[in-house]
Motif scaffolding. Sequence first.
Motif, PDB file in Angstrom:
ATOM      1  N   LEU A  25       0.830  -1.197   0.000  1.00  0.00           N
ATOM      2  CA  LEU A  25       0.000   0.000   0.000  1.00  0.00           C
ATOM      3  C   LEU A  25       0.865   1.248   0.000  1.00  0.00           C
ATOM      4  O   LEU A  25       1.966   1.252   0.552  1.00  0.00           O
ATOM      5  CB  LEU A  25      -0.906   0.028   1.243  1.00  0.00           C
ATOM      6  CG  LEU A  25      -1.942  -1.077   1.405  1.00  0.00           C
ATOM      7  CD1 LEU A  25      -2.669  -0.908   2.734  1.00  0.00           C
ATOM      8  CD2 LEU A  25      -2.932  -1.085   0.257  1.00  0.00           C
ATOM      9  N   THR A  26       0.352   2.302  -0.602  1.00  0.00           N
ATOM     10  CA  THR A  26       0.981   3.605  -0.422  1.00  0.00           C
ATOM     11  C   THR A  26       0.687   4.071   0.997  1.00  0.00           C
ATOM     12  O   THR A  26      -0.203   3.522   1.677  1.00  0.00           O
ATOM     13  CB  THR A  26       0.439   4.634  -1.418  1.00  0.00           C
ATOM     14  OG1 THR A  26      -0.947   4.876  -1.123  1.00  0.00           O
ATOM     15  CG2 THR A  26       0.584   4.157  -2.853  1.00  0.00           C
ATOM     16  N   LEU A  27       1.384   5.087   1.442  1.00  0.00           N
ATOM     17  CA  LEU A  27       1.142   5.607   2.788  1.00  0.00           C
ATOM     18  C   LEU A  27      -0.266   6.183   2.893  1.00  0.00           C
ATOM     19  O   LEU A  27      -0.931   6.050   3.934  1.00  0.00           O
ATOM     20  CB  LEU A  27       2.199   6.660   3.122  1.00  0.00           C
ATOM     21  CG  LEU A  27       2.541   6.882   4.597  1.00  0.00           C
ATOM     22  CD1 LEU A  27       2.840   5.569   5.301  1.00  0.00           C
ATOM     23  CD2 LEU A  27       3.723   7.833   4.726  1.00  0.00           C
ATOM     24  N   MET A  28      -0.751   6.791   1.807  1.00  0.00           N
ATOM     25  CA  MET A  28      -2.117   7.312   1.816  1.00  0.00           C
ATOM     26  C   MET A  28      -3.132   6.179   1.873  1.00  0.00           C
ATOM     27  O   MET A  28      -4.118   6.246   2.614  1.00  0.00           O
ATOM     28  CB  MET A  28      -2.355   8.176   0.570  1.00  0.00           C
ATOM     29  CG  MET A  28      -3.773   8.742   0.466  1.00  0.00           C
ATOM     30  SD  MET A  28      -4.255   9.751   1.906  1.00  0.00           S
ATOM     31  CE  MET A  28      -3.265  11.229   1.592  1.00  0.00           C
ATOM     32  N   GLN A  29      -2.909   5.104   1.104  1.00  0.00           N
ATOM     33  CA  GLN A  29      -3.817   3.957   1.157  1.00  0.00           C
ATOM     34  C   GLN A  29      -3.825   3.332   2.554  1.00  0.00           C
ATOM     35  O   GLN A  29      -4.873   2.886   3.032  1.00  0.00           O
ATOM     36  CB  GLN A  29      -3.402   2.909   0.129  1.00  0.00           C
ATOM     37  CG  GLN A  29      -3.722   3.266  -1.311  1.00  0.00           C
ATOM     38  CD  GLN A  29      -3.182   2.231  -2.280  1.00  0.00           C
ATOM     39  OE1 GLN A  29      -2.037   1.787  -2.168  1.00  0.00           O
ATOM     40  NE2 GLN A  29      -4.008   1.826  -3.233  1.00  0.00           N
ATOM     41  N   LEU A  30      -2.662   3.308   3.188  1.00  0.00           N
ATOM     42  CA  LEU A  30      -2.582   2.772   4.551  1.00  0.00           C
ATOM     43  C   LEU A  30      -3.432   3.601   5.501  1.00  0.00           C
ATOM     44  O   LEU A  30      -4.176   3.049   6.325  1.00  0.00           O
ATOM     45  CB  LEU A  30      -1.128   2.753   5.015  1.00  0.00           C
ATOM     46  CG  LEU A  30      -0.866   2.240   6.431  1.00  0.00           C
ATOM     47  CD1 LEU A  30      -1.214   0.765   6.548  1.00  0.00           C
ATOM     48  CD2 LEU A  30       0.596   2.479   6.834  1.00  0.00           C
ATOM     49  N   ALA A  31      -3.333   4.921   5.393  1.00  0.00           N
ATOM     50  CA  ALA A  31      -4.148   5.802   6.239  1.00  0.00           C
ATOM     51  C   ALA A  31      -5.637   5.563   5.978  1.00  0.00           C
ATOM     52  O   ALA A  31      -6.440   5.464   6.916  1.00  0.00           O
ATOM     53  CB  ALA A  31      -3.786   7.260   5.983  1.00  0.00           C
ATOM     54  N   GLU A  32      -6.004   5.465   4.701  1.00  0.00           N
ATOM     55  CA  GLU A  32      -7.407   5.223   4.345  1.00  0.00           C
ATOM     56  C   GLU A  32      -7.889   3.883   4.885  1.00  0.00           C
ATOM     57  O   GLU A  32      -9.017   3.768   5.382  1.00  0.00           O
ATOM     58  CB  GLU A  32      -7.557   5.259   2.825  1.00  0.00           C
ATOM     59  CG  GLU A  32      -7.345   6.629   2.212  1.00  0.00           C
ATOM     60  CD  GLU A  32      -7.283   6.590   0.696  1.00  0.00           C
ATOM     61  OE1 GLU A  32      -7.400   7.656   0.071  1.00  0.00           O
ATOM     62  OE2 GLU A  32      -7.123   5.483   0.128  1.00  0.00           O
ATOM     63  N   GLU A  33      -7.033   2.873   4.795  1.00  0.00           N
ATOM     64  CA  GLU A  33      -7.414   1.538   5.257  1.00  0.00           C
ATOM     65  C   GLU A  33      -7.651   1.519   6.765  1.00  0.00           C
ATOM     66  O   GLU A  33      -8.632   0.948   7.247  1.00  0.00           O
ATOM     67  CB  GLU A  33      -6.323   0.533   4.880  1.00  0.00           C
ATOM     68  CG  GLU A  33      -6.582  -0.893   5.333  1.00  0.00           C
ATOM     69  CD  GLU A  33      -7.788  -1.534   4.670  1.00  0.00           C
ATOM     70  OE1 GLU A  33      -8.296  -2.541   5.215  1.00  0.00           O
ATOM     71  OE2 GLU A  33      -8.234  -1.036   3.609  1.00  0.00           O
ATOM     72  N   LEU A  34      -6.764   2.134   7.538  1.00  0.00           N
ATOM     73  CA  LEU A  34      -6.936   2.157   8.989  1.00  0.00           C
ATOM     74  C   LEU A  34      -8.141   2.997   9.382  1.00  0.00           C
ATOM     75  O   LEU A  34      -8.872   2.655  10.333  1.00  0.00           O
ATOM     76  CB  LEU A  34      -5.664   2.682   9.654  1.00  0.00           C
ATOM     77  CG  LEU A  34      -4.488   1.691   9.629  1.00  0.00           C
ATOM     78  CD1 LEU A  34      -3.171   2.374   9.886  1.00  0.00           C
ATOM     79  CD2 LEU A  34      -4.717   0.570  10.639  1.00  0.00           C
ATOM     80  N   LEU A  35      -8.385   4.067   8.663  1.00  0.00           N
ATOM     81  CA  LEU A  35      -9.590   4.866   8.900  1.00  0.00           C
ATOM     82  C   LEU A  35     -10.831   4.042   8.601  1.00  0.00           C
ATOM     83  O   LEU A  35     -11.812   4.069   9.346  1.00  0.00           O
ATOM     84  CB  LEU A  35      -9.538   6.122   8.027  1.00  0.00           C
ATOM     85  CG  LEU A  35     -10.464   7.289   8.383  1.00  0.00           C
ATOM     86  CD1 LEU A  35     -10.141   7.839   9.764  1.00  0.00           C
ATOM     87  CD2 LEU A  35     -10.341   8.394   7.339  1.00  0.00           C
TER      88      LEU A  35
END
Length: 619
Positions: free
Chosen positions: A331-341
């Motif tokens: 995942l990109t760092l943005m995708q990681l943030a979206e996933e945890l959200l």
Amino acid sequence: MRKTIKRLIAAVVLLSAAASVFSASAYGAGDTLYRNAVALSDDVTYVNEISMAKSGRIESFSLELKPGGDLEQITSSCDTVFGGMTVTNAIAYAEKLGYNVVAAMNTDYFSTNNQIPLGLVIENGVYKSSPEGENALCIMEDGSAVFSEAPQVTMSLAGPGGKTELTHLNKFRTDTSLYLYSSAYSTVSTRAASVGWAVRFKILSGSLAVNSTLELEVDETLADVKAVPIGDGYLVLTAADASGYIEEFEKYAVGDAVTLEISCDDETASNARWATGGGDIIVKDGKITDSSAWDTAISAKNPRSAVGIKADGTTVYLAVDGRRVSYSNGLTLMQLAEELLDRGCVSAMNFDGGGSTAIAMRRPGEGRCTVINSPSDGFVRRCGAYALIVSKAESDGEAARLFLQDDGAVILAGATTKLDISAVDKALRPAEIPGDYDILPTAGTYENGIYKAPETEGTDTVSVVSGDVSGSGTLHVIKMPDTVTVKNDNTGKEVTSLTLKRGESVKLIPRVRHLLRDVIIDESTVIFSAEGEAGTFGDYGIFTAGDKSNVTGKITVRAGESEIKITVKIPAVLEDIEGHWSESYVQTLYDKGIVKGVTATAFMPDGEIRRCDFLLMLY
């Protein structure tokens, strides 16, 4: 009473079993193709997900821990800050200290030269390594997890010669700063690589904590040295000669009484019982933080290790595999943030990912923790710090929860299989399986020890009940698997085409895969059929070539709604070479197309040969 319990469990399971194998999530890792959640206890749930994002397939592994129960989270920088350990070695070390480890995941970034974690280390209240401006995950006295944003810890040594101010504790010494070392750094020495000086203090009272006072006595002063021993009960102040801090060395003489004051500017870190460093805080107050402030060097697709905290205090440890295109892209760092959200986290922090990403757990019924993800290096790295989930309960060997051993398995609709169970005690250690238990599927059937999957696609929650002890597992029922392949039972190789002699038999072993996982099948759900005059199937998977030569046919192997077709050839036979001394040689040349018969079925092995034909065969 027992039937009543079974009916109640079955009713609850029916309500929870409506979800399809193919559900969907919002963004982050993309659409969820597979999700399997296992409640290891009332406090912790293990989740394995496969999803499809624009970047491709993603596989992730997570542990969700509720605070306040028999399980707690701790951190570890291994036996010493210097050197690091693999996740399984870190678990073994923690268990040697008396902890009952259920799971562990890597956390902080570290120096690749010596595995020293870059950020804060607090273990059971003991201050072991300085934060160096990094963010931190703090575990408080009540077991809750809280993020600390770039806490700063300062240290001041005061003696007859004056004060020495410094911030670096148990980090590798460079030529530019002052450093303080405790025995938590290394059992060998300060491991300095350049010439410098050192002051060795004996600890008279107090212990290292982020807010503490220690009384010391100068034990020895050393000049023109590199690495010096530390030792339990001692501290070492040191700097390289090139640093220009010689005036600090001159403040101390053997026998001097010195006071060490340590203070932290952050309330969270000040009160933490455990702490480990980390990277960017990517979610805060339920929103993604300013991505322009994130570390751009690691913002692209990578394997990921991260931690999130939900509004109810649940901690989510997430590992995402990557750097393997056909398996998981990361995942990109943005995708990681979206996933945890998307998973309900109101705050989240990125840990050290890449080849360092490793998560291990003790699966139900197993005696030790094993790595459950697939590190991108192909092996598990030595890392500098870990978060561990440990059980405070005493192991008694009595079954407290039951599990389905095939939990999470994918099975073809209508297939049958034997189901096994396992048991754990209240400490999540393996326990003796009860002699009398019931297995209760929601959608399939279970009779005479055999489970049969339903004909419809979806998830089947299977309950296991023995008196007051129970548990459940999930089987994922599909109709259209991704791939169907067969292998030759004699050679063990995958078959894409067959060339057989007349009357020759071969046993074909089917393999059915879905989402890169083996699918449970049986003889009733895999159908073998043949077209043309090449041969026929007898018993399951056994194909026998016909008695005609120079024919071609097709084999079809069908599993559910997927199939594979295989071309079968029976080549022409040169009848007059059978039993002749040249049979094997001529047949080899014939099969390769180098020679032909004088007719479709004759070669005339005793006939004359022209010189040019002989040279051609030699060539």
